[in-house]
Motif scaffolding. Structure first.
Motif, mmCIF file in Angstrom:
data_model
loop_
_atom_site.group_PDB
_atom_site.id
_atom_site.type_symbol
_atom_site.label_atom_id
_atom_site.label_comp_id
_atom_site.label_asym_id
_atom_site.label_seq_id
_atom_site.Cartn_x
_atom_site.Cartn_y
_atom_site.Cartn_z
ATOM 1 N N ASP A 27 -37.635 3.647 64.105
ATOM 2 C CA ASP A 27 -36.205 3.859 63.982
ATOM 3 C C ASP A 27 -35.568 2.546 63.534
ATOM 4 O O ASP A 27 -35.596 1.572 64.262
ATOM 5 N N HIS A 28 -35.070 2.541 62.326
ATOM 6 C CA HIS A 28 -34.525 1.281 61.809
ATOM 7 C C HIS A 28 -33.047 1.152 62.137
ATOM 8 O O HIS A 28 -32.311 2.120 62.055
ATOM 9 N N VAL A 29 -32.650 -0.025 62.487
ATOM 10 C CA VAL A 29 -31.228 -0.246 62.730
ATOM 11 C C VAL A 29 -30.601 -0.995 61.547
ATOM 12 O O VAL A 29 -29.445 -0.814 61.226
ATOM 13 N N LEU A 30 -31.420 -1.788 60.886
ATOM 14 C CA LEU A 30 -30.940 -2.506 59.698
ATOM 15 C C LEU A 30 -32.023 -2.437 58.637
ATOM 16 O O LEU A 30 -33.205 -2.598 58.950
ATOM 17 N N GLU A 31 -31.601 -2.167 57.415
ATOM 18 C CA GLU A 31 -32.553 -2.240 56.314
ATOM 19 C C GLU A 31 -31.996 -3.167 55.253
ATOM 20 O O GLU A 31 -30.874 -2.987 54.792
ATOM 21 N N ILE A 32 -32.800 -4.153 54.915
ATOM 22 C CA ILE A 32 -32.367 -5.104 53.897
ATOM 23 C C ILE A 32 -33.268 -4.907 52.691
ATOM 24 O O ILE A 32 -34.498 -4.887 52.827
ATOM 25 N N ARG A 33 -32.650 -4.692 51.545
ATOM 26 C CA ARG A 33 -33.420 -4.431 50.337
ATOM 27 C C ARG A 33 -33.013 -5.395 49.249
ATOM 28 O O ARG A 33 -31.837 -5.448 48.870
ATOM 29 N N ASP A 34 -34.006 -6.141 48.755
ATOM 30 C CA ASP A 34 -33.777 -6.942 47.569
ATOM 31 C C ASP A 34 -32.571 -7.868 47.729
ATOM 32 O O ASP A 34 -31.809 -8.085 46.805
#
Lengths: 373, 338
Positions: A27-34
């Motif tokens: 369960d992700h709370v934050l996703e950082i992409r690129d």
């Protein structure tokens, strides 16, 4: 969470394919992409954070480790879209509230960003010494924060008192004091209480213990552990001090030269680090059990942000580097279920850069932690 | 309580030291009051100089032949009895002269100080917020230019351009005197308004030449404060920019300027000697000049004492209030930072 930006939903669709967790259920709370941070400078564009992908799992403590100037503070600021001017942050950062729609952090209006910060994602800065206004009492810092977020001040101050006493401070004494009247450790704990007063889900800590002595560091760590359990917090703990964060973190992410180069569960990283830099970093870490002669500093110096080497950024200092490393920038390779490293030669790293500290190799986690507990 | 006793002791010592040093200097000012007064009276009438001389000498506080020590003792013992002596230059008691002159000097000074600080603090803070902008650069330039103009030059220019101007609005500000003629003193609208109008040009001379440096220091302090961690944390905590500007940036940037306020009081009192002469403004500075010109020791001493007392009181007030402004500085008997 009612303030949802309209643009935020679209980013939620592409989520858990990459990085960190392979057990798609996390369960992700934050996703950082690129995510990328760059500064325009006279000498050219300075890229102080480069293509960082990172998932933060709900309820975990993730440690981000790197040497000075490796971009870790930028990563911390990015999570609140708080990179200082004139830095420019690009990429995608998505916040998933416990219940409610995902939020595109970088697309928020000023007003909604203001609500996200501190109410959802809060931050403790390096330098608690200077995080309080010296001409204002501690109590007023709490009150004004509650007022700025239209919170009930009575109830909020009750929470503040509870937080302070959970942190082993005398609430009334601390609230009545001016910042300079508190010791370093007290001020640091008061700052942690201030960052939690609006009950955020995520607490980002940027070198929160840097200015404290060793004993105070340890005691703050165990307090953080308690706080996480009590408040279901997710913590991002940014530090240069690998052994310190190893005591606390569930997972560790290692940054080098503005990029993330390895990420995995703490145990895995300590015992089977797959990136030559991580291994060298572990060897460079002072350890009471390791003889002094075996201490190794890493040869060479970290690159200049304006002039980052082509290919793998670590190749000028890496004993394993070959033409491929000079030519191409390695992607993350799967080392183990939840363990990834950005290195072409990760399989040879253990042999090429053997651990020097005897005990670290044997059972690093316990050898570090048990001494101090 | 202890602390206040100590402070009072310090203040009294300062006063005594100033009186002593000033008396030695005043006593040694070349020229004789008697000669000066005799010349002055004989010029305007046909009285026999010798008779004038005798009548003046009979009313002198000091024996003209007395030594410095005798003179000093005479003066101090009179002073302790509350007698500041008689001034021939003013033609009345020194205490009367001063009581009547001090409020006017204070009026000009407080107008100048208040105006200067209000303008400088606001301007400096705005410049800091717009660091590097056209507004900032232009004001920095103007600030440096005005600061390098001496206050008395500004005074002459103001008299020339404003005081003797034909523009109807500018006639509001008379170039000389301290109150309108033909208006009875008292708390009447006409009198207060007139007094204010007369104080504007002298106050402006200080303000124009003094605000620049202060604004530039405020700008520098504010820029430094803007870079502090606590300002960044305050922004992340979602505080309004108004609150950050006032309680965080302004409040902390002002602290180092508090000392400038003190220094400016001393400076203004000192320069009132020249400025009040230029504007023929009968305040403390005006009388000090007249007294020195005529070697009128009691009047000289009176003005020195008044100025010293003002500075001592200002220092005391600043000491007490600084701790309210900056909680890190303790006042009273909680200890002092020496």
């Amino acid at each position: 969470m009612t303030d949802q930006d309209t643009r935020s939903t679209q980013t939620a669709t592409h989520s858990t394919e990459r990085t960190g967790s392979t057990d798609g259920t996390a369960d992700h709370v934050l996703e950082i992409r690129d995510a990328e941070v760059s500064f325009e400078m006279d000498r050219g564009v300075s890229r102080v954070m480069d293509h960082v992908d990172l998932d933060v799992h709900r309820g975990e403590i993730i440690g981000v480790v790197g040497e000075s100037g490796s971009g870790k503070s930028m990563l911390a600021s990015s999570m609140l879209d708080a990179v200082v001017d004139p830095g420019v942050l690009s990429g995608e950062i998505t916040y998933y509230p416990e219940d409610g729609e995902p939020v595109d952090v970088l697309g928020l209006s000023d007003r909604k960003l203001k609500r996200l910060r501190w109410e959802e994602i809060s931050m403790v800065f390096q330098g608690a010494m200077s995080s309080f206004n010296p001409t204002m009492g501690v109590r007023e810092h709490f009150v004004e924060t509650l007022e700025a977020h239209d919170d009930d001040v009575e109830a909020g101050m009750e929470r503040a008192r509870e937080l302070l006493s959970d942190l082993y401070l005398e609430p009334e004494r601390v609230l009545d004091a001016y910042p300079h009247e508190l010791s370093g450790g007290m001020r640091q704990r008061a700052l942690i209480a201030l960052s939690l007063v609006l009950e955020p889900e995520v607490l980002v800590m940027d070198e929160p213990t840097a200015a404290l002595d060793l004993l105070m560091q340890r005691s703050i760590l165990s307090l953080l552990e308690d706080l996480r359990e009590k408040h279901d917090l997710t913590m991002v703990f940014i530090t240069h001090d690998l052994p310190l964060v190893a005591e606390l973190a569930d997972r560790i992410a290692v940054m080098y030269a503005f990029e993330l180069i390895e990420i995995g569960p703490t145990d895995e990283i300590l015992r089977h680090a797959a990136h030559p830099y991580t291994r060298a970093l572990l060897n460079a870490t002072p350890n009471l059990d390791a003889p002094l002669e075996e201490m190794r500093s890493i040869e060479g110096a970290a690159p200049d942000p304006v002039d980052v080497p082509d290919g793998c950024t670590y190749h000028p200092r890496c004993p394993l580097a070959d033409e491929t490393c000079v030519a191409d920038d390695p992607d993350f390779r799967q080392v183990d279920a939840a363990h990834e490293a950005a290195c072409f030669h990760w399989e040879d790293a253990a042999e090429a850069v053997p651990f020097t500290g005897v005990d670290v190799d044997a059972d690093p986690q316990t050898s570090i932690t048990e001494e101090h507990r | 309580m202890n602390w206040y006793l100590k402070r009072t002791g310090q203040a009294l010592f300062t006063l005594w030291a100033v009186v002593t040093v000033a008396f030695v200097l005043a006593w040694n000012v070349p020229g004789s009051l008697v000669d000066h007064m005799v010349d002055r009276i004989v010029q305007n009438s046909n009285v026999d100089p010798e008779i004038v001389r005798e009548s003046i000498e009979s009313r002198l506080m000091f024996d003209p032949e007395a030594s410095l020590l005798e003179g000093y003792l005479t003066y101090v013992s009179a002073l302790l009895e509350g007698d500041l002596g008689y001034s021939f230059v003013a033609g009345q008691d020194v205490s009367t002269t001063l009581a009547e002159a001090v409020p006017w000097t204070l009026l000009v000074m407080s107008l100048a100080t208040l105006g200067m600080f209000a303008i400088s603090l606001a301007l400096g803070a705005i410049m800091a917020y717009r660091e590097g902008s056209w507004f900032d650069i232009a004001n920095t330039f103007v600030g440096i230019v005005t600061t390098s103009v001496p206050y008395f030059v500004a005074a002459f220019l103001l008299i020339l351009w404003v005081g003797y101007s034909d523009a109807p609005i500018l006639e509001l500000f008379p170039p000389r005197g301290r109150r309108p003629p033909r208006v009875d003193p008292g708390f009447t609208v006409a009198f207060v308004w007139g007094a204010l109008r007369h104080a504007v040009l002298p106050a402006l001379s200080y303000l124009i030449t003094g605000y620049g440096l202060l604004a530039l220091s405020m700008r520098g302090n504010s820029i430094q404060t803007l870079g502090e961690d606590y300002v960044r944390v305050a922004e992340l905590r979602g505080l309004s920019s108004r609150r950050i500007a006032l309680r965080y940036v302004g409040r902390n940037a002002v602290l180092p300027l508090y000392t400038s306020l003190l220094l400016s009081i001393g400076f203004m009192l000192g320069s009132s000697v020249v400025l009040e002469q230029i504007f023929q403004y009968h305040g403390v500075g005006y009388w000090m000049y007249e007294a020195i010109d005529a070697t009128d020791v009691p009047l000289m001493m009176g003005t020195f004492i008044v100025i010293t007392v003002c500075v001592v009181i200002a220092t005391f007030v600043a000491d007490v209030t600084y701790s309210m402004l900056d909680p890190r500085i303790k006042s009273g008997d909680q200890g002092e930072a020496y």
